[in-house]
Design a protein around this motif. Structure first.
Motif, PDB file in Angstrom:
ATOM      1  N   GLU A  34       0.872  41.443   7.480  1.00  0.00           N
ATOM      2  CA  GLU A  34       2.044  42.075   6.881  1.00  0.00           C
ATOM      3  C   GLU A  34       1.728  43.487   6.387  1.00  0.00           C
ATOM      4  OE1 GLU A  34       5.061  41.331   3.165  1.00  0.00           O
ATOM      5  OE2 GLU A  34       4.232  39.582   4.197  1.00  0.00           O
ATOM      6  N   ASN A  35       0.623  43.638   5.649  1.00  0.00           N
ATOM      7  CA  ASN A  35       0.312  44.932   5.040  1.00  0.00           C
ATOM      8  C   ASN A  35      -1.028  45.532   5.454  1.00  0.00           C
ATOM      9  OD1 ASN A  35       2.686  44.997   3.323  1.00  0.00           O
ATOM     10  ND2 ASN A  35       1.711  43.297   2.239  1.00  0.00           N
ATOM     11  N   TYR A  36      -1.835  44.786   6.192  1.00  0.00           N
ATOM     12  CA  TYR A  36      -3.178  45.237   6.584  1.00  0.00           C
ATOM     13  C   TYR A  36      -3.986  45.643   5.353  1.00  0.00           C
ATOM     14  CZ  TYR A  36      -2.472  44.877  11.600  1.00  0.00           C
ATOM     15  OH  TYR A  36      -2.273  44.393  12.866  1.00  0.00           O
ATOM     16  N   ASN A  37      -3.965  44.789   4.315  1.00  0.00           N
ATOM     17  CA  ASN A  37      -4.694  45.058   3.074  1.00  0.00           C
ATOM     18  C   ASN A  37      -6.037  44.349   3.007  1.00  0.00           C
ATOM     19  OD1 ASN A  37      -2.943  46.848   1.845  1.00  0.00           O
ATOM     20  ND2 ASN A  37      -1.698  45.220   0.982  1.00  0.00           N
ATOM     21  N   TRP A  38      -6.269  43.335   3.841  1.00  0.00           N
ATOM     22  CA  TRP A  38      -7.542  42.629   3.858  1.00  0.00           C
ATOM     23  C   TRP A  38      -7.819  42.101   5.260  1.00  0.00           C
ATOM     24  CZ3 TRP A  38      -6.707  37.765   5.531  1.00  0.00           C
ATOM     25  CH2 TRP A  38      -5.487  37.156   5.222  1.00  0.00           C
ATOM     26  N   ALA A  39      -9.108  41.877   5.527  1.00  0.00           N
ATOM     27  CA  ALA A  39      -9.518  41.351   6.831  1.00  0.00           C
ATOM     28  C   ALA A  39     -10.830  40.599   6.672  1.00  0.00           C
ATOM     29  CB  ALA A  39      -9.695  42.491   7.837  1.00  0.00           C
ATOM     30  N   VAL A  40     -11.046  39.615   7.543  1.00  0.00           N
ATOM     31  CA  VAL A  40     -12.313  38.892   7.603  1.00  0.00           C
ATOM     32  C   VAL A  40     -12.867  39.104   9.009  1.00  0.00           C
ATOM     33  CG1 VAL A  40     -13.503  36.690   7.300  1.00  0.00           C
ATOM     34  CG2 VAL A  40     -11.440  37.186   5.958  1.00  0.00           C
ATOM     35  N   ILE A  41     -14.120  39.554   9.047  1.00  0.00           N
ATOM     36  CA  ILE A  41     -14.749  39.968  10.300  1.00  0.00           C
ATOM     37  C   ILE A  41     -15.979  39.117  10.569  1.00  0.00           C
ATOM     38  CG2 ILE A  41     -15.718  41.942  11.556  1.00  0.00           C
ATOM     39  CD1 ILE A  41     -12.848  42.364  10.299  1.00  0.00           C
ATOM     40  N   SER A  42     -16.147  38.748  11.827  1.00  0.00           N
ATOM     41  CA  SER A  42     -17.342  38.051  12.287  1.00  0.00           C
ATOM     42  C   SER A  42     -18.084  38.950  13.255  1.00  0.00           C
ATOM     43  CB  SER A  42     -16.939  36.768  13.009  1.00  0.00           C
ATOM     44  OG  SER A  42     -18.038  36.239  13.724  1.00  0.00           O
ATOM     45  N   GLY A  43     -19.384  38.792  13.277  1.00  0.00           N
ATOM     46  CA  GLY A  43     -20.182  39.423  14.314  1.00  0.00           C
ATOM     47  C   GLY A  43     -20.253  38.499  15.515  1.00  0.00           C
ATOM     48  N   SER A  44     -21.302  38.650  16.295  1.00  0.00           N
ATOM     49  CA  SER A  44     -21.443  37.849  17.513  1.00  0.00           C
ATOM     50  C   SER A  44     -21.879  36.419  17.225  1.00  0.00           C
ATOM     51  CB  SER A  44     -22.443  38.514  18.456  1.00  0.00           C
ATOM     52  OG  SER A  44     -23.680  38.673  17.798  1.00  0.00           O
ATOM     53  N   LEU A  91     -20.885  38.184   8.667  1.00  0.00           N
ATOM     54  CA  LEU A  91     -19.550  37.955   8.128  1.00  0.00           C
ATOM     55  C   LEU A  91     -19.268  39.017   7.077  1.00  0.00           C
ATOM     56  CD1 LEU A  91     -17.047  35.979   7.871  1.00  0.00           C
ATOM     57  CD2 LEU A  91     -18.294  34.966   5.942  1.00  0.00           C
ATOM     58  N   TRP A  92     -18.075  39.590   7.143  1.00  0.00           N
ATOM     59  CA  TRP A  92     -17.645  40.582   6.170  1.00  0.00           C
ATOM     60  C   TRP A  92     -16.231  40.255   5.711  1.00  0.00           C
ATOM     61  CZ3 TRP A  92     -20.081  41.766  10.742  1.00  0.00           C
ATOM     62  CH2 TRP A  92     -21.308  42.416  10.654  1.00  0.00           C
ATOM     63  N   ILE A  93     -15.992  40.412   4.424  1.00  0.00           N
ATOM     64  CA  ILE A  93     -14.640  40.371   3.864  1.00  0.00           C
ATOM     65  C   ILE A  93     -14.345  41.796   3.420  1.00  0.00           C
ATOM     66  CG2 ILE A  93     -13.162  39.466   2.037  1.00  0.00           C
ATOM     67  CD1 ILE A  93     -14.818  36.889   2.121  1.00  0.00           C
ATOM     68  N   LEU A  94     -13.302  42.372   3.989  1.00  0.00           N
ATOM     69  CA  LEU A  94     -12.953  43.769   3.726  1.00  0.00           C
ATOM     70  C   LEU A  94     -11.596  43.866   3.049  1.00  0.00           C
ATOM     71  CD1 LEU A  94     -13.812  45.336   7.228  1.00  0.00           C
ATOM     72  CD2 LEU A  94     -15.332  45.041   5.262  1.00  0.00           C
ATOM     73  N   GLY A  95     -11.429  44.909   2.261  1.00  0.00           N
ATOM     74  CA  GLY A  95     -10.148  45.179   1.622  1.00  0.00           C
ATOM     75  C   GLY A  95      -9.869  46.675   1.607  1.00  0.00           C
ATOM     76  N   ARG A  96      -8.619  47.014   1.427  1.00  0.00           N
ATOM     77  CA  ARG A  96      -8.245  48.433   1.360  1.00  0.00           C
ATOM     78  C   ARG A  96      -8.557  49.050   0.000  1.00  0.00           C
ATOM     79  NH1 ARG A  96      -7.313  51.065   6.184  1.00  0.00           N
ATOM     80  NH2 ARG A  96      -5.963  49.796   7.469  1.00  0.00           N
ATOM     81  N   GLU A  97      -8.828  48.210  -0.965  1.00  0.00           N
ATOM     82  CA  GLU A  97      -9.192  48.653  -2.313  1.00  0.00           C
ATOM     83  C   GLU A  97     -10.610  48.164  -2.602  1.00  0.00           C
ATOM     84  OE1 GLU A  97      -7.237  50.567  -4.190  1.00  0.00           O
ATOM     85  OE2 GLU A  97      -5.655  50.533  -2.673  1.00  0.00           O
ATOM     86  N   PRO A  98     -11.307  48.779  -3.572  1.00  0.00           N
ATOM     87  CA  PRO A  98     -12.688  48.372  -3.873  1.00  0.00           C
ATOM     88  C   PRO A  98     -12.825  46.969  -4.457  1.00  0.00           C
ATOM     89  CG  PRO A  98     -12.197  50.523  -4.829  1.00  0.00           C
ATOM     90  CD  PRO A  98     -10.910  49.976  -4.296  1.00  0.00           C
ATOM     91  N   SER A  99     -11.738  46.372  -4.893  1.00  0.00           N
ATOM     92  CA  SER A  99     -11.800  45.007  -5.417  1.00  0.00           C
ATOM     93  C   SER A  99     -10.653  44.194  -4.824  1.00  0.00           C
ATOM     94  CB  SER A  99     -11.734  45.000  -6.945  1.00  0.00           C
ATOM     95  OG  SER A  99     -10.500  45.521  -7.378  1.00  0.00           O
ATOM     96  N   MET A 100     -10.749  42.885  -5.006  1.00  0.00           N
ATOM     97  CA  MET A 100      -9.769  41.969  -4.437  1.00  0.00           C
ATOM     98  C   MET A 100      -9.489  40.883  -5.469  1.00  0.00           C
ATOM     99  SD  MET A 100     -10.378  39.716  -0.959  1.00  0.00           S
ATOM    100  CE  MET A 100     -10.114  41.086   0.162  1.00  0.00           C
ATOM    101  N   PRO A 101      -8.232  40.445  -5.585  1.00  0.00           N
ATOM    102  CA  PRO A 101      -7.949  39.343  -6.514  1.00  0.00           C
ATOM    103  C   PRO A 101      -8.821  38.125  -6.190  1.00  0.00           C
ATOM    104  CG  PRO A 101      -5.904  40.308  -5.716  1.00  0.00           C
ATOM    105  CD  PRO A 101      -7.022  40.917  -4.913  1.00  0.00           C
ATOM    106  N   GLU A 102      -9.334  37.485  -7.232  1.00  0.00           N
ATOM    107  CA  GLU A 102     -10.253  36.353  -7.070  1.00  0.00           C
ATOM    108  C   GLU A 102      -9.625  35.218  -6.246  1.00  0.00           C
ATOM    109  OE1 GLU A 102     -13.844  34.543  -7.152  1.00  0.00           O
ATOM    110  OE2 GLU A 102     -13.402  36.569  -7.837  1.00  0.00           O
ATOM    111  N   ALA A 103      -8.359  34.933  -6.477  1.00  0.00           N
ATOM    112  CA  ALA A 103      -7.709  33.842  -5.737  1.00  0.00           C
ATOM    113  C   ALA A 103      -7.687  34.133  -4.241  1.00  0.00           C
ATOM    114  CB  ALA A 103      -6.289  33.613  -6.263  1.00  0.00           C
ATOM    115  N   LEU A 104      -7.390  35.361  -3.862  1.00  0.00           N
ATOM    116  CA  LEU A 104      -7.388  35.740  -2.446  1.00  0.00           C
ATOM    117  C   LEU A 104      -8.802  35.652  -1.881  1.00  0.00           C
ATOM    118  CD1 LEU A 104      -6.205  36.861   0.172  1.00  0.00           C
ATOM    119  CD2 LEU A 104      -6.385  39.165  -0.847  1.00  0.00           C
TER     120      LEU A 104
END
Length: 182
Positions: free
Chosen positions: A125-135, A140-153
């Protein structure tokens, strides 16, 4: 055929297999579809990651993606090493493995080696977070558009990654606070 020629062919086949295997994805990971690369461009903050040698001791890690004329992406990863008190930056190129509507890319920072980059969870919907896998499941990476992310998310995304077989108990929180040395 000479032994030297046979050896050269064998080495070539082996290297091709190694390079191709590095861009694969874990079998439980399904890259997102209806991926919109133009919305994905820009800067992302690394919230959590599985630790690995090329990011060890880095804080304040960001990944910036820019569109290239050929349809690929310019990738700039940046992080601060508090032990050496230096920024580390690496730039590479990403290309789509299954077309621009599927979040499965091949990223090359050092020729000829490429790595898989698979967006398997995404805030479409907003492209505010993503979870990425390597090969494989070591990356594994959890990325966000802001330096922090709500704990529940964050906990929700960790549960999804755990369900896909990742060792989420080994995730490290990436410090995005003030840059300091020591």
């Amino acid at each position: 055929m000479t032994t030297a020629r046979q050896f050269s062919i064998l080495v070539c086949v082996f290297l091709c297999a190694v390079v191709a295997g590095c861009t694969a994805k874990p079998y439980t990971v399904e890259p997102v579809t209806d991926f919109d690369v133009s919305r994905y461009t820009g800067t992302w903050y690394e919230i959590m990651r599985l630790d690995h040698r090329f990011e060890r001791n880095l804080t304040n890690v960001t990944a910036t993606y820019e569109m290239l004329e050929d349809g690929g992406l310019l990738v700039t990863n940046r992080g601060f090493n508090r032990k050496s008190c230096k920024w580390k930056t690496v730039t590479g190129k990403a290309s789509f493995q299954q077309g621009p509507k599927v979040g499965s890319l091949s990223v090359r920072f050092f020729w000829p080696f490429a790595a898989g980059y698979h967006v398997f969870e995404l805030d479409k919907e907003n492209y505010n977070w993503a979870v990425i896998s390597g090969s494989n499941r070591r990356y594994l990476w959890i990325l966000g558009r802001e330096p922090s992310m709500p704990e529940a998310l964050k906990q929700h995304l960790i549960r999804k990654a755990r369900a896909d077989g990742f060792a989420t108990d080994k995730l490290i929180k990436v410090d995005q606070g003030p840059v300091t040395c020591g």
